[in-house]
Write a protein that holds these residues in place. Structure first.
Motif, short mmCIF file in Angstrom:
data_model
loop_
_atom_site.label_atom_id
_atom_site.label_comp_id
_atom_site.label_asym_id
_atom_site.label_seq_id
_atom_site.Cartn_x
_atom_site.Cartn_y
_atom_site.Cartn_z
N ASP A 40 42.65 -13.21 2.50
CA ASP A 40 42.67 -12.59 3.81
C ASP A 40 41.39 -11.82 4.12
O ASP A 40 40.94 -11.00 3.31
N PRO A 41 40.82 -12.07 5.31
CA PRO A 41 39.57 -11.42 5.71
C PRO A 41 39.81 -10.21 6.61
O PRO A 41 40.85 -10.09 7.27
N ALA A 42 38.82 -9.34 6.65
CA ALA A 42 38.78 -8.23 7.59
C ALA A 42 37.41 -8.22 8.26
O ALA A 42 36.41 -8.56 7.62
N ALA A 54 31.17 -13.44 12.54
CA ALA A 54 32.33 -12.94 11.81
C ALA A 54 33.49 -13.92 11.89
O ALA A 54 34.13 -14.22 10.87
N ILE A 55 33.77 -14.43 13.08
CA ILE A 55 34.89 -15.36 13.25
C ILE A 55 34.64 -16.65 12.46
O ILE A 55 35.54 -17.19 11.81
N ALA A 56 33.40 -17.14 12.50
CA ALA A 56 33.08 -18.36 11.76
C ALA A 56 33.33 -18.18 10.26
O ALA A 56 33.88 -19.06 9.59
N LEU A 57 32.94 -17.02 9.73
CA LEU A 57 33.15 -16.77 8.30
C LEU A 57 34.62 -16.54 7.98
O LEU A 57 35.12 -17.00 6.94
N MET A 58 35.32 -15.86 8.85
CA MET A 58 36.75 -15.62 8.61
C MET A 58 37.52 -16.95 8.55
O MET A 58 38.44 -17.12 7.75
N ASN A 59 37.12 -17.89 9.41
CA ASN A 59 37.80 -19.18 9.47
C ASN A 59 37.31 -20.16 8.41
O ASN A 59 37.92 -21.22 8.22
N ASP A 60 36.23 -19.81 7.71
CA ASP A 60 35.68 -20.69 6.68
C ASP A 60 36.47 -20.50 5.38
O ASP A 60 35.98 -19.96 4.39
N ILE A 114 41.01 -16.74 15.54
CA ILE A 114 41.15 -16.74 14.08
C ILE A 114 42.31 -17.64 13.69
O ILE A 114 43.41 -17.53 14.24
N ALA A 115 42.08 -18.53 12.74
CA ALA A 115 43.13 -19.41 12.22
C ALA A 115 43.92 -18.64 11.16
O ALA A 115 43.55 -18.60 9.99
N PRO A 174 27.49 -8.45 5.49
CA PRO A 174 27.11 -8.02 6.84
C PRO A 174 27.11 -9.21 7.79
O PRO A 174 26.85 -10.35 7.39
N VAL A 175 27.40 -8.95 9.06
CA VAL A 175 27.35 -9.99 10.10
C VAL A 175 26.62 -9.45 11.32
O VAL A 175 26.60 -8.23 11.56
N ALA A 176 26.02 -10.36 12.07
CA ALA A 176 25.21 -9.96 13.22
C ALA A 176 25.96 -10.01 14.54
O ALA A 176 25.47 -9.48 15.54
N SER A 177 27.14 -10.65 14.55
CA SER A 177 27.84 -10.83 15.82
C SER A 177 29.31 -11.13 15.59
O SER A 177 29.72 -11.49 14.47
#
Length: 351
Positions: free
Chosen positions: A124-126, A270-276, A300-301, A263-266
């Motif tokens: 699970d991501p935050a 963040a959404i792309a990484l959370m869904n990866d 978010i999936a 860290p994320v820039a946008s």
């Protein structure tokens, strides 16, 4: 006029509950009680590590004067459990556990047209946005990462932080993590207990070592936790930075006291990484912007989207997952409906 039409819910029959060790009462009761309320009989197969819990459920049913035959606690191995599923004598299987074991459950149910509810793994991501209440986010995400030594299907295992607040977030996160006291759970001073087995700790130690070899930086010194002895089930909490999704610790379920922070820039990154991820049980967004949380949550999936909280079950909401986190629903009216079948009445009473 002249018609009466309605839908009635009827019990399925017999529900097999295969319960895990990590929250042995809570996860079992989430299906046992609704199944009985819906009019089903229940067979409980508890994890080998928590067999006494099954016996206590049986004793509670006896004291409640439950009619004979409605609840049975059975001691079963994997082969016997598969045989019960394959026998056609149960109508629903609710399982909580690993992805591989979930696949075995589905395989055993093949061709039987059973209902199969599976709560499986999580990673699970935050996402902590720049406008988040920093103190609140740090306190709750540390707890969400290390509660029950990280042995929770909805534990926070990876955190993405807006780059503008990344340094201060990481500093405060590590500072709070260092305050844990690793030790015997029976000692009142202990705030972080062992993993379920030395093997589980060995797996997490391996993830950490692999990440460090690939360039990650560890912010917690394990030597500050004297109970952390290699080969034992006692494992110090660990916070990793300089991590990437090429590392197992950011991809594979750890089920232990380790978390990676990037860290994320946008919002988009963040959404792309959370869904990866192959998992999708829950995800949390830390922000003071309700509209942004709802907008991002739609992208978010995941089975549950949290705003400014994490690692929490609400009985009023459906507990469910996507991808390899499983299928089916527990909790909420939807969870109850999964333990019943619909029967439609279409009655023409004026002819």
């Amino acid at each position: 006029a002249g018609f009466r039409r309605y839908i009635k819910r009827e019990p399925l029959g017999t529900v097999l509950v295969v319960a895990p060790w990590n929250y042995p009462y809570l996860t079992a009761v989430n299906t046992i009680i609704p199944a009985l309320m819906a009019g089903n009989s229940v067979i409980l197969k508890h994890a080998s590590q928590t067999l006494l819990v099954g016996e206590r459920f049986a004793e509670a049913m006896r004291r409640a004067s439950l009619p004979d035959g409605l609840f049975h606690n059975l001691l079963l191995d994997h082969r016997q459990t598969a045989a019960i599923i394959d026998s056609g004598r149960v109508q629903q299987v609710n399982f909580t556990g690993s992805v591989d074991a979930g696949k075995a459950m589905e395989s055993a149910a093949t061709g039987r047209f059973l209902g199969v509810g599976l709560e499986l793994g999580g990673k699970d991501p935050a996402y902590v946005r720049a406008d988040a209440n920093l103190e609140h986010a740090v306190e709750n995400l540390v707890d969400g990462s290390f509660f029950n030594s990280g042995q929770s299907c909805c534990a926070v295992e990876r955190i993405y932080v807006d780059q503008k607040i990344f340094p201060v977030f990481v500093e405060r996160f590590a500072e709070l993590t260092r305050q844990y006291v690793l030790g015997n759970p029976l000692d009142e001073a202990t705030t972080l207990g062992p993993l379920v087995t030395p093997g589980a700790a060995f797996f997490v130690r391996g993830q950490i070592a692999e990440a460090l070899a690939q360039g990650a930086t560890a912010l917690i010194d394990p030597q500050a936790f004297t109970a952390d002895v290699p080969g034992s089930a006692y494992l110090a909490p660990q916070v990793l930075v300089d991590v990437s999704h090429q590392m197992s610790v950011m991809r594979d379920e750890s089920f232990g006291p380790v978390v990676g922070i990037m860290p994320v820039a946008s919002d988009e990154e963040a959404i792309a990484l959370m869904n990866d991820s192959e998992f999708g049980l829950s995800a949390s967004i830390w922000t003071q912007d309700l509209a942004a949380a709802e907008r991002l949550g739609n992208e978010i999936a995941t089975g549950t989207v949290f705003m400014n909280r994490c690692d929490y079950l609400d009985p009023a909401l459906a507990w469910t997952g996507v991808k390899n986190s499983g299928r089916g629903v527990t909790l909420s009216p939807l969870g109850y409906e999964h333990l019943t079948r619909a029967k439609s009445f279409h009655l023409r009473h004026e002819v």
